[in-house]
Design an enzyme around this catalytic site. Structure first.
Site, mmCIF file in Angstrom:
data_model
loop_
_atom_site.group_PDB
_atom_site.id
_atom_site.type_symbol
_atom_site.label_atom_id
_atom_site.label_comp_id
_atom_site.label_asym_id
_atom_site.label_seq_id
_atom_site.Cartn_x
_atom_site.Cartn_y
_atom_site.Cartn_z
ATOM 1 N N ALA A 69 0.845 -1.201 0.000
ATOM 2 C CA ALA A 69 0.000 0.000 0.000
ATOM 3 C C ALA A 69 0.874 1.243 0.000
ATOM 4 C CB ALA A 69 -0.883 -0.008 1.240
ATOM 5 N N GLY A 114 0.625 -5.384 0.635
ATOM 6 C CA GLY A 114 -0.484 -5.484 -0.326
ATOM 7 C C GLY A 114 -0.048 -6.054 -1.665
ATOM 8 N N GLU A 117 -0.219 -9.589 -1.200
ATOM 9 C CA GLU A 117 -1.637 -9.984 -1.162
ATOM 10 C C GLU A 117 -2.216 -10.075 -2.578
ATOM 11 O OE1 GLU A 117 -2.583 -6.987 1.974
ATOM 12 O OE2 GLU A 117 -3.554 -8.708 2.901
ATOM 13 N N GLU A 137 3.286 -5.299 7.400
ATOM 14 C CA GLU A 137 2.152 -4.560 7.979
ATOM 15 C C GLU A 137 2.240 -4.358 9.485
ATOM 16 O OE1 GLU A 137 1.835 -6.731 5.500
ATOM 17 O OE2 GLU A 137 0.229 -6.140 4.144
HETATM 18 C C1 HXC Z 1 4.753 4.678 -0.877
HETATM 19 C C2 HXC Z 1 6.802 3.871 -1.511
HETATM 20 C C3 HXC Z 1 6.491 2.599 -0.962
HETATM 21 C C4 HXC Z 1 5.210 2.427 -0.347
HETATM 22 C C5 HXC Z 1 8.485 2.518 -1.778
HETATM 23 N N1 HXC Z 1 8.034 3.767 -2.008
HETATM 24 N N2 HXC Z 1 7.550 1.783 -1.133
HETATM 25 N N3 HXC Z 1 5.940 4.901 -1.465
HETATM 26 N N4 HXC Z 1 4.389 3.492 -0.307
HETATM 27 N N5 HXC Z 1 4.799 1.253 0.150
HETATM 28 C C6 HXC Z 1 8.738 4.848 -2.695
HETATM 29 C C7 HXC Z 1 9.783 5.506 -1.785
HETATM 30 O O1 HXC Z 1 9.164 6.464 -0.930
HETATM 31 C C8 HXC Z 1 10.694 6.135 -2.813
HETATM 32 O O2 HXC Z 1 10.121 7.311 -3.339
HETATM 33 C C9 HXC Z 1 10.693 5.107 -3.939
HETATM 34 O O3 HXC Z 1 9.492 4.340 -3.771
HETATM 35 C C10 HXC Z 1 11.879 4.159 -3.879
HETATM 36 O O4 HXC Z 1 11.902 3.574 -2.593
HETATM 37 P P1 HXC Z 1 13.174 3.660 -1.619
HETATM 38 O O5 HXC Z 1 12.678 3.482 -0.240
HETATM 39 O O6 HXC Z 1 13.967 4.888 -1.895
HETATM 40 O O7 HXC Z 1 14.010 2.402 -2.108
HETATM 41 P P2 HXC Z 1 14.906 1.441 -1.218
HETATM 42 O O8 HXC Z 1 15.755 2.227 -0.265
HETATM 43 O O9 HXC Z 1 15.569 0.503 -2.154
HETATM 44 O O10 HXC Z 1 13.863 0.619 -0.310
HETATM 45 C C11 HXC Z 1 12.904 -0.176 -0.945
HETATM 46 C C12 HXC Z 1 11.876 -0.700 0.130
HETATM 47 C C13 HXC Z 1 11.321 0.522 0.897
HETATM 48 C C14 HXC Z 1 12.581 -1.638 1.079
HETATM 49 C C15 HXC Z 1 10.789 -1.452 -0.620
HETATM 50 O O11 HXC Z 1 10.855 1.501 -0.054
HETATM 51 C C16 HXC Z 1 10.177 0.150 1.801
HETATM 52 O O12 HXC Z 1 10.375 -0.377 2.871
HETATM 53 N N6 HXC Z 1 8.955 0.476 1.373
HETATM 54 C C17 HXC Z 1 7.771 0.241 2.172
HETATM 55 C C18 HXC Z 1 7.336 -1.198 2.043
HETATM 56 C C19 HXC Z 1 6.153 -1.526 2.942
HETATM 57 O O13 HXC Z 1 6.222 -1.368 4.151
HETATM 58 N N7 HXC Z 1 5.061 -1.976 2.349
HETATM 59 C C20 HXC Z 1 3.898 -2.390 3.062
HETATM 60 C C21 HXC Z 1 2.894 -1.277 3.107
HETATM 61 S S1 HXC Z 1 1.505 -1.741 4.114
HETATM 62 P P3 HXC Z 1 10.638 8.792 -2.907
HETATM 63 O O14 HXC Z 1 9.880 9.698 -3.824
HETATM 64 O O15 HXC Z 1 10.237 8.967 -1.479
HETATM 65 O O16 HXC Z 1 12.127 8.763 -3.134
HETATM 66 C C22 HXC Z 1 0.550 -2.655 3.086
HETATM 67 C C23 HXC Z 1 -0.836 -2.954 3.594
HETATM 68 C C24 HXC Z 1 -1.668 -3.593 2.534
HETATM 69 O O17 HXC Z 1 0.932 -2.999 2.037
HETATM 70 C C25 HXC Z 1 -3.103 -3.234 2.687
HETATM 71 C C26 HXC Z 1 -3.875 -3.494 1.437
HETATM 72 C C27 HXC Z 1 -3.520 -2.577 0.306
#
Ligand code: HXC
Length: 263
Positions: A69, A114, A117, A137
């Site tokens: 997400a 997500g 998922e 999550e």
């Molecule tokens: C918004 C995201 C994102 C996310 C990455 N980006 N994941 N933006 N939401 N989930 C964006 C970053 O902000 C960044 O943009 C660009 O993508 C590249 O990511 P980086 O972090 O700079 O890359 P890196 O250092 O290689 O790290 C990659 C990563 C990290 C490990 C995947 O981005 C990360 O931990 N992302 C979050 C993953 C996460 O927690 N997902 C679960 C979400 S909860 P900018 O513009 O800022 O440079 C979920 C609930 C589901 O999914 C519910 C149903 C939908």
């Protein structure tokens, strides 16, 4: 089915295969409001199009299938309103569950939250060797609620579901295969061809048989054994007089490849 060439969800058709691409590579294809609206619409449209027999979901860009997400859209919500809406509306992931045609996830790079998922809601998951999986999550103060908790416990059992979801630990494609979360792992540059080969193989099969096999497995798996057997028998009975069943047998007798019409 309309091809979509811009926006957060792209749709293209090659042969009888609809390729649905999550297209926010700068955000690692994180699921924003636009994806939540467009992904179900794309799935439903492809599912309804008789020219399409198989759907493949993939992520744009070199780094990610989908990083979950869009966390930048996370804000406080009106809880009573959210509760009412969750009862009244389909969740966007339901479109994947309701899809009658085979759905393939072609996964590379990050497949998180997500994104995982979405992959788990597909029927067959093909992963590139560089794929990385996790349920982050709980670290964000939430739970995987696009079917994540329910699908993982059914696929892997309580012990693995609790380990993966409570810890949120990251794991790679080979471990995902050992666990049974994906069934095929290929080299990263072989992902598209492998997904396409699989999609075309399924597209060449009798569509109703695939649809009913999905229903028997997905719905039957939620029933007790006797009710599941009943469903299986009923579904088979519907297939007995289809043109495609008769064509398969005729082609076998005539020692030629079958030509399936979908009827
Ligand atoms: C918004 C995201 C994102 C996310 C990455 N980006 N994941 N933006 N939401 N989930 C964006 C970053 O902000 C960044 O943009 C660009 O993508 C590249 O990511 P980086 O972090 O700079 O890359 P890196 O250092 O290689 O790290 C990659 C990563 C990290 C490990 C995947 O981005 C990360 O931990 N992302 C979050 C993953 C996460 O927690 N997902 C679960 C979400 S909860 P900018 O513009 O800022 O440079 C979920 C609930 C589901 O999914 C519910 C149903 C939908």
């Amino acid at each position: 089915m309309l091809e979509v060439t811009e926006g957060a969800v792209l749709v293209t058709r090659r042969d009888a295969v609809a390729w649905i691409t999550l297209n926010r590579p700068d955000a690692l294809n994180a699921i924003n409001i636009e994806i939540q609206a467009r992904l179900p619409a794309a799935i439903r449209e492809a599912d309804a199009d008789p020219a399409i027999r198989v759907l493949v979901i993939q992520g744009a860009g070199p780094r990610s299938f989908c990083a979950g997400a869009d966390i930048k859209e996370f804000t406080a919500v009106d809880e009573p309103l959210a509760r009412r809406q969750s009862r009244m509306r389909d969740h966007w992931i339901d479109a994947l569950d309701q899809c009658q045609k085979p759905l393939i996830a072609a996964i590379h790079g990050f497949c998180l939250g997500g994104g995982l998922e979405i992959a788990l809601a597909c029927d067959i998951r093909v992963a590139a060797g560089d794929a990385q999986f996790a349920f982050p999550e709980t670290g964000l103060g939430i739970i995987p609620a696009a079917g994540g908790t329910q699908r993982v416990v059914r696929m892997l059992g309580w012990a693995q579901a609790l380990d993966l979801i409570l810890t949120g630990r990251r794991f790679g494609a080979e471990e995902a295969k050992v666990l049974g979360l994906v069934t095929r792992v290929v080299a990263p540059d072989a992902l598209q061809p492998a997904a396409e080969e699989l999609a075309l193989a399924l597209a060449g099969k009798p569509p109703l048989a695939l649809q009913f096999a999905k229903e028997a497995i997905r719905k039957g798996g939620e029933l007790d054994y006797a009710a599941g057997r009943r469903l299986e028998t009923d579904l088979l009975t519907h297939l007995l007089n289809t043109s495609d069943r008769l064509e398969a047998a005729q082609a076998f007798r005539e020692k030629r490849p079958p030509r399936f019409s979908g009827r």
